[in-house]
Write a protein that holds these residues in place. Sequence first.
Motif, short mmCIF file in Angstrom:
data_model
loop_
_atom_site.label_atom_id
_atom_site.label_comp_id
_atom_site.label_asym_id
_atom_site.label_seq_id
_atom_site.Cartn_x
_atom_site.Cartn_y
_atom_site.Cartn_z
N SER A 70 0.83 -1.20 0.00
CA SER A 70 0.00 0.00 0.00
C SER A 70 0.87 1.26 0.00
O SER A 70 0.53 2.24 -0.64
N HIS A 71 2.02 1.20 0.66
CA HIS A 71 2.93 2.36 0.61
C HIS A 71 3.32 2.69 -0.83
O HIS A 71 3.36 3.86 -1.22
N TYR A 72 3.60 1.64 -1.60
CA TYR A 72 4.02 1.86 -2.99
C TYR A 72 2.85 1.88 -3.98
O TYR A 72 3.05 1.82 -5.18
N LYS A 73 1.63 1.93 -3.41
CA LYS A 73 0.42 2.08 -4.25
C LYS A 73 0.38 1.05 -5.38
O LYS A 73 0.16 1.37 -6.55
N LEU A 74 0.60 -0.20 -5.01
CA LEU A 74 0.69 -1.27 -6.02
C LEU A 74 -0.70 -1.71 -6.47
O LEU A 74 -1.19 -2.78 -6.10
N ASP A 75 -1.31 -0.89 -7.30
CA ASP A 75 -2.66 -1.21 -7.78
C ASP A 75 -2.64 -2.28 -8.88
O ASP A 75 -3.69 -2.71 -9.35
N ASN A 76 -1.43 -2.69 -9.26
CA ASN A 76 -1.30 -3.82 -10.20
C ASN A 76 -1.13 -5.15 -9.46
O ASN A 76 -0.86 -6.18 -10.07
N LEU A 77 -1.30 -5.10 -8.15
CA LEU A 77 -1.19 -6.32 -7.32
C LEU A 77 -2.56 -6.72 -6.80
O LEU A 77 -3.29 -5.89 -6.24
N CYS A 78 -2.89 -7.97 -7.00
CA CYS A 78 -4.14 -8.51 -6.46
C CYS A 78 -3.80 -9.73 -5.60
O CYS A 78 -3.30 -10.73 -6.12
N VAL A 79 -4.04 -9.60 -4.31
CA VAL A 79 -3.80 -10.72 -3.39
C VAL A 79 -5.12 -11.48 -3.24
O VAL A 79 -6.18 -10.88 -3.16
N ILE A 80 -5.02 -12.78 -3.25
CA ILE A 80 -6.22 -13.61 -3.07
C ILE A 80 -6.00 -14.53 -1.88
O ILE A 80 -5.01 -15.27 -1.84
N VAL A 81 -6.87 -14.43 -0.89
CA VAL A 81 -6.76 -15.32 0.27
C VAL A 81 -7.74 -16.47 0.09
O VAL A 81 -8.95 -16.26 -0.04
N ASP A 82 -7.20 -17.68 0.05
CA ASP A 82 -8.05 -18.88 -0.02
C ASP A 82 -8.52 -19.18 1.40
O ASP A 82 -7.85 -19.89 2.15
N PHE A 83 -9.65 -18.60 1.74
CA PHE A 83 -10.13 -18.66 3.12
C PHE A 83 -10.97 -19.92 3.31
O PHE A 83 -12.20 -19.89 3.24
N ASN A 84 -10.29 -21.04 3.56
CA ASN A 84 -11.03 -22.31 3.73
C ASN A 84 -11.24 -22.65 5.21
O ASN A 84 -11.79 -23.72 5.52
#
Length: 280
Positions: free
Chosen positions: A165-179
């Motif tokens: 978020s500091h580097y404003k990485l809007d090209n990054l998408c994190v996906i949490v496999d919330f099982n």
Amino acid sequence: MENQELLEMEKNACKVRLYTIEGVFNAKSGHPGGSLSAADIITYLYFREMKVDVANPKAADRDRFVLSKGHCCPALYGALALKGYFSGEEIKSLRHIGAMLQGHPDMKGTPGVDMSSGSLGQGVSAACGMALAAKYDGSDYRVYAMLGDGECEEGQVWEAAMFASHYKLDNLCVIVDFNGLQIDGHVNEVAGLEPLDKKFEGFGFEVLTIDGHNFDEIEAALNKAKTVKGKPTVIIAKTIKGKGVSFMENQVGWHGKAPNADEYKIAIDELTAQLRALEA
Ligand SMILES: Cc1ncc(C[n+]2csc(CCOP(=O)(O)OP(=O)(O)O)c2C)c(N)n1
Ligand SMILES: [Mg+2]
């Protein structure tokens, strides 16, 4: 998604699950539970979302996928085989000495694998590096990182989240496999994460929560992530560990265990029946 496309996606996800069972059975070890929970999202990423070139797996402008929960590589290998990076026959030698497909992803040995992983907690950091490099290079590729909910108990995930978020990485998408499960039991009993959405919000992420087995929701979230500017996105995907094989669903015991011959047959029969129903 049009009905026909949805059907194709469901068939591919089913094939990825079949590859997962095939691989883990032949290896006599491995991680079916988290591979099956991740299968729908990984299938969607490779078959509809990511800009990749099977003929040129290292293409500089390709989108990247970091399977931070590297133990779930049977699903990744299934998707890569189905996509054509290597023959589906390779799956049968999963985890064998000298084989191409090892128990955790190896970017140097397996075409299509963008990042080596297996030591949990590191993948978001690696993905941040890739996403920042894209910014420096003026390239428009996107980076996807999938992590487990148990993995979110690792401190490095949050260090990387602050960085993103500091580097404003809007090209990054994190996906949490919330099982809901990790190796030792229920995540909320081992070391609870809730409220996970508020935590990611606090770390500066756009947060989307979806059913990780619903392709329309997967599609909508990934599309939305592409419109978010100035901050990274996290998709918290609610999933079922062991999804698709009745006796593995929601069972912590199937985190890291291979089926025996009888269990293997039941699992293959169930998944084959699901595939036949989709093909009918
Ligand atoms: C740093 C590190 N510690 C421990 C492990 C052993 N380990 C493998 S899987 C796992 C549990 C992961 O749970 P989760 O992230 O929820 O994965 P999933 O449920 O998707 O399988 C653990 C502790 C590891 N791979 N890396
Ligand atoms: Mg989990």
